[in-house]
Scaffold this active site. Sequence first.
Site, PDB file in Angstrom:
ATOM      1  N   PHE A 168       0.797  -1.233   0.000  1.00 12.60           N
ATOM      2  CA  PHE A 168       0.000   0.000   0.000  1.00 12.60           C
ATOM      3  C   PHE A 168       0.827   1.279   0.000  1.00 12.60           C
ATOM      4  CE2 PHE A 168       0.729  -0.145   4.629  1.00 12.60           C
ATOM      5  CZ  PHE A 168       0.971   1.186   4.882  1.00 12.60           C
ATOM      6  N   LYS A 197      -1.437  -6.861  -9.663  1.00 12.32           N
ATOM      7  CA  LYS A 197      -2.431  -6.797  -8.594  1.00 12.32           C
ATOM      8  C   LYS A 197      -1.986  -5.746  -7.584  1.00 12.32           C
ATOM      9  CE  LYS A 197      -2.993  -8.332  -4.629  1.00 12.32           C
ATOM     10  NZ  LYS A 197      -3.568  -7.171  -3.933  1.00 12.32           N
ATOM     11  N   GLU A 205      -5.089  -3.767  -2.226  1.00 13.17           N
ATOM     12  CA  GLU A 205      -6.526  -3.470  -2.142  1.00 13.17           C
ATOM     13  C   GLU A 205      -6.797  -2.213  -1.318  1.00 13.17           C
ATOM     14  OE1 GLU A 205      -4.877  -5.917  -0.873  1.00 13.17           O
ATOM     15  OE2 GLU A 205      -5.593  -6.552   1.099  1.00 13.17           O
ATOM     16  N   SER A 256       4.971  -6.981   3.445  1.00 16.91           N
ATOM     17  CA  SER A 256       5.531  -7.324   4.755  1.00 16.91           C
ATOM     18  C   SER A 256       6.283  -8.661   4.672  1.00 16.91           C
ATOM     19  CB  SER A 256       4.391  -7.426   5.774  1.00 16.91           C
ATOM     20  OG  SER A 256       3.472  -8.397   5.334  1.00 16.91           O
ATOM     21  N   CYS A 272       9.685   1.556   3.496  1.00 14.55           N
ATOM     22  CA  CYS A 272      10.539   0.430   3.892  1.00 14.55           C
ATOM     23  C   CYS A 272      11.965   0.901   4.101  1.00 14.55           C
ATOM     24  CB  CYS A 272      10.474  -0.680   2.869  1.00 14.55           C
ATOM     25  SG  CYS A 272      11.215  -0.196   1.330  1.00 14.55           S
ATOM     26  N   GLU A 283       9.010  -4.272  13.182  1.00 16.25           N
ATOM     27  CA  GLU A 283       8.750  -3.194  12.221  1.00 16.25           C
ATOM     28  C   GLU A 283       7.466  -2.484  12.645  1.00 16.25           C
ATOM     29  OE1 GLU A 283       7.526  -4.201   8.144  1.00 16.25           O
ATOM     30  OE2 GLU A 283       8.620  -2.439   7.469  1.00 16.25           O
TER      31      GLU A 283
END
Length: 502
Positions: free
Chosen positions: A162, A186, A189, A239, A294, A395
């Site tokens: 995301f 893809k 979402e 992740s 990240c 994290e």
Amino acid sequence: MRDNGQTLHLAIFMTEILQNYINGKWETPQADLLDVVNPATSEVLASVPLSSASDIDRAAQAAAAAFPSWRRTPAGDRVQYLFRLKTLLEENLDDLARTITLECGKTFGEARAEMQRAIENVEVACGTPILMQGYNSEDIARGIDEILIRQPIGVAAAIAPFNFPGMIPFWFLPYAIACGNTYILKPSEKVPLTMQKVMRLIEKTGLPDGVVNLVNGAKEAVDAILDHPIIRAISFVGSSPVAQYVYSRAAANGKRVQCQGGAKNPIIILPDADLDMTTRITIDSAFGCAGQRCLAASLAVTVGSAQKPFTEAIAEAASSRKVGFGLDEGVQMGPVINQQSRDRIESLIQEGLDEGASIVVDGRRPEIAGYEQGSFVRPTVLRNVRPDSQIAKTEIFGPVLGMLHVETIDDAIALVNSGQWGNMACLFTSSGAAARKFRYEAEAGNIGINIGVAAPMAFFPFSGWKDSFFGDLHGQGRDAIEFFTQSKVIVERWFQDWSRQF
Ligand code: NAD
């Protein structure tokens, strides 16, 4: 403002249902819908369909059907579509950046910079005709030559996270199609709007049907990609637990896989570092994009006498950062992605305090005037974080900087290398010798020297290590060309009796 049932009904009715793009056509799948939410306001922006395995199957079939002709299209012709796409992305940069801010929360400036890096990847992929070249040796034995050529793999797919809705698909997609593969994307979402718009631009380039397909969805769509026999290569960013899952399942199905995972990035501050510059850079690294990068600095390790001045400077800079809706003028930091994420970040801060850390700046439950429903956490700084505590290892993926202190550079490097993560490590110093020692010894794939976000340019690979990466070849640059091609070696000899004429 929704003031009665009728208005509410109208609002629901008017919510756009996003579509998939398969074989050159837009379609609405029969699927459950998920709200796409503006994290600054909690307003519903659209509904995204959670596509099924049959949608992935149709995309895979379309991509497979498009492959033979696309593969035969010369690389020099294939990249012409990318040149057109670059122009379209530039012409629509502000609109795309605004969409990123709306669905992801980062500031407009951060969103523009993200799209700029996406465009840079298109530019690098335009060099595919030369990047894809093989090599050869004449006379490996008398009269025998050996040639290596690179050929596309077939159908490839990307599964995106995301936090960079506009950039991350471009670490892969332009290289994949420039090398002659056909593609399925893809998006996350949580942030599907940006790629919906990008796909409209891809459509405008006139790319043949089936070469690029967009399928919205979540776990069911991902699992279908991992298992689909037609799909030969998968790029994942997200992740680490999901990265490891995707890597194992896709590899068990015989696919080529690259999975970029999570991070917990340490930065080391030596006493000889330039304090003003180090503070400015650290603040941007730790709190830019609300810490949802990240490559965000999440642990600051001070060495020797750097501790006191750096802690004071960071506390001041963190407290004064302007937080709000990313499209508002002067805002330096937006919300985190959603309320679950805000709650998770706040409970991790509490866990850190319970483990013995102390709070320097507390950003929990801020009041952001006009955005009371937003998912905001203000910059937070914890000190005296214990190296063995959970907060030092987990994290957080939010605007939280933990501070630790050691006495020597060797202790600091040992601390960096003791972790499970290896995405990025940075050193702040004015000593060349310390810098060289650090870059030589630090166990991370992206190293910054007086840099807070060591993000590789598009023509370098994004090199995570350890639990931050599963696979071999990384995204971007030459690695991407290798990932999206398979090498073929030809050994050849020709017989000719030159005494006979043709
Ligand atoms: P995520 O792992 O939750 O989701 C990533 C993708 O995987 C999404 O498309 C999602 O639909 C899918 N997914 C989620 N759960 C799944 C499951 N159980 N089974 C199958 N598919 C699943 O990640 P996120 O929250 O969207 O992104 C943030 C994470 O991404 C952070 O950990 C961050 O460090 C990481 N990240 C890494 C890099 C890198 O280059 N290393 C870059 C950006 C983000």
